[in-house]
Each structure stands twice: as C-alpha cells, then as structure tokens.
Write a protein that holds these residues in place. Structure first.
Motif, PDB file in Angstrom:
ATOM      1  N   ARG A   1       0.827  -1.208   0.000  1.00 40.96           N
ATOM      2  CA  ARG A   1       0.000   0.000   0.000  1.00 40.96           C
ATOM      3  C   ARG A   1       0.857   1.251   0.000  1.00 40.96           C
ATOM      4  N   MET A   2       1.956   1.223   0.758  1.00 43.81           N
ATOM      5  CA  MET A   2       2.832   2.390   0.825  1.00 43.81           C
ATOM      6  C   MET A   2       3.610   2.575  -0.477  1.00 43.81           C
ATOM      7  N   GLN A   3       3.989   1.484  -1.100  1.00 44.58           N
ATOM      8  CA  GLN A   3       4.666   1.586  -2.392  1.00 44.58           C
ATOM      9  C   GLN A   3       3.727   2.201  -3.438  1.00 44.58           C
ATOM     10  N   GLU A   4       2.468   1.775  -3.416  1.00 45.02           N
ATOM     11  CA  GLU A   4       1.488   2.359  -4.336  1.00 45.02           C
ATOM     12  C   GLU A   4       1.274   3.835  -4.035  1.00 45.02           C
ATOM     13  N   MET A   5       1.270   4.177  -2.755  1.00 47.20           N
ATOM     14  CA  MET A   5       1.085   5.572  -2.385  1.00 47.20           C
ATOM     15  C   MET A   5       2.201   6.430  -2.949  1.00 47.20           C
ATOM     16  N   LYS A   6       3.419   5.943  -2.856  1.00 41.95           N
ATOM     17  CA  LYS A   6       4.543   6.709  -3.396  1.00 41.95           C
ATOM     18  C   LYS A   6       4.441   6.829  -4.917  1.00 41.95           C
TER      19      LYS A   6
END
Length: 277
Positions: free
Chosen positions: A72-77
């Motif tokens: 989820r955090m990778q997608e956010m970035k």
C-alpha cells in the motif's frame, strides 16, 4: 496525537543551521496531514491532491516489512511522486523516550523501504511517568533520542511538539531551544478552533515561531479535526470543514512575514475527510 495533551494546557534547513538567514514564510495554503490509518493509497493521494496537501505523514508500523502493508505504501509513493506530494514516515511511542533501541530499529526499517523523504516523529515524552517524577532525566533522554535519530539517517527529522514546551527548562537550558538544535523542523500541536485572535492556533504558537526564526528552523502549525471530549475548543470537529478552511486561511494571511512559518498540518486524514460542511 493525544487528547490528554490538550486537556493539560490551555525543503528544510539542516539540523546544524542557525539564525533566520534565508528563511521565508511558506506559500499560502501550504498543507500537510497526518495519516494514521490504513486507507487505500488511491483514496488518500486523491484527497491530498484535491486539498493541496504537499506532504503526508504516513504512519509506518515497526512490522511494515512483514505485515502486508508495504505494498500500500509503495502504491502511495507511485501515485504521490507525479503530483509532487512528499511522504514522511510517521512513528512514535512515549516509551521511545527511554527505549532508544526500539526507535532506532523502527528508523532503520523506514530507511530500508526507500519510500520516504523524511522522518516525522511523534513521541510525546510528557505522557510518560518520568515527566512528573524526574523531568530532567526524562528530557535528557528525549534529547538524546533526537540526537541519535538525527545521526542515524540522512533523512530530515521533524518532531511533533506541544505549544507549551518552551515553558520548561532543564538545567539552565530551554527545552524548546534544545529540541530545535536536534531536528530539522517541528510541527506544533497548536490545537484550537480559531486561527487567529486570543487563544488561537497562531497566538499559542508565537513562542515556537520566534524560537524557530532564531534557530533557523521551520515551524509548522497543527490543526485538529478529531472530536475531543475533554477539550472541545481544541478541535474543528464541531465547526466543520468550511470553518476549518476559513480559519486556516486567516493563519496564512497573518504569517506572510513570519520567516519560520512552514504551513499547516491537519490532524488527521480520516476525521478531516469526515468533517461536516
């Protein structure tokens, strides 16, 4: 952020910089927000873009590498980068005041992801028993924590701070000044439901803004949107989104010549989004 705190009291310069040379107020409507929940990346980034949020303080669990949240955090970035929205790793626990090993282990995990442009620390040492039983030792340990975290990473270090911290000294040194020496910037928990005027976000932040200017460090103000039963005048939960927008605009207008002013962060995404109009 803690309601207890409010009930108890009515591009950044390097950590080694000093003096106000080169500091100018952030552009009007410079906004950041805390993200403590696990809402979908697309939802969060879309909201941030619509509300001109340029920095998101993303809570990162110490177990992020194993708990399934990394994706989820990778997608956010991936979504934030084209919009020039920066992600700062948000973490903290009052216990970190003395448990430096846990804090540093979390920081190493954050750095290893390669996703974040800074560390946003929310430790709140005044919530520990030591704040009342041994203030000097507690403050000393907290300052040592900031020193260690600053030295352990090249990421900028920003700390959440209470507006009243400058009222305290350890030895002959002011605690707020000592914090500023050890971080790149601070965000004040300036939680009030008015932007300017008596007992407002801006009025309770004046001490930090003056100290930040003297130290050459950026000072961000904070606005609360969570409902606080013990401090209703500390939050915009009842006033709603329109009042929040209008009051923050007053802060922007009043700080045009305030060199250390770094904009406003809204606490927090979930409750901000849910505010009534």
């Amino acid at each position: 952020m803690s309601a207890i705190l409010m009930a108890a009291a009515l591009a950044l310069p390097g950590a080694s910089s000093a003096g106000s040379a080169g500091l100018t107020a952030a552009p009007a409507r410079t906004r950041a927000m805390w993200l403590w929940g696990d809402q979908p990346a697309s939802e969060v980034v879309d909201w941030a873009a619509r509300n001109r949020v340029s920095e998101i303080f993303v809570h990162v669990s110490p177990a992020v590498l194993t708990n399934g949240d990394l994706g989820r955090m990778q997608e956010m970035k991936e979504r934030a980068d084209p919009l020039k929205i920066k992600l700062r790793a948000l973490g903290g626990d009052p216990a970190w005041t003395t448990d430096h090993a846990a804090a540093l282990a979390w920081q190493r995990t954050v750095v290893s992801t390669g996703l974040f442009s800074g560390i946003h620390l929310d430790v709140e040492p005044y919530l520990t028993d030591g704040w009342t039983t041994d203030l000097d030792a507690t403050v000393t340990s907290y300052l040592q924590l900031l020193e260690k975290m600053r030295g352990a990473s090249t990421l900028a270090l920003e700390a959440d701070v209470p507006f009243w911290l400058g009222e305290h000294t350890t030895g002959r040194k002011n605690v707020a000044d000592e914090v500023l020496k050890r971080v790149n910037a601070v965000t004040i928990m300036s939680y009030r439901d008015t932007g300017t005027g008596p007992n407002s976000m801006l009025s309770i932040s004046q001490d930090w803004l003056a100290r930040g200017k003297a130290a050459g460090k950026r000072v961000r103000l904070g606005a609360e949107t969570e409902r606080l039963a013990d401090c209703p005048h500390c939050t915009f939960a009842e006033e709603g989104a329109t009042r929040l927008r209008d009051e923050l605009a007053k802060v922007d207008a009043a700080t045009r010549k305030t060199a250390a002013f770094a904009g406003i962060a809204v606490h927090r995404y979930g409750t901000w989004r849910a505010l009534p109009a």
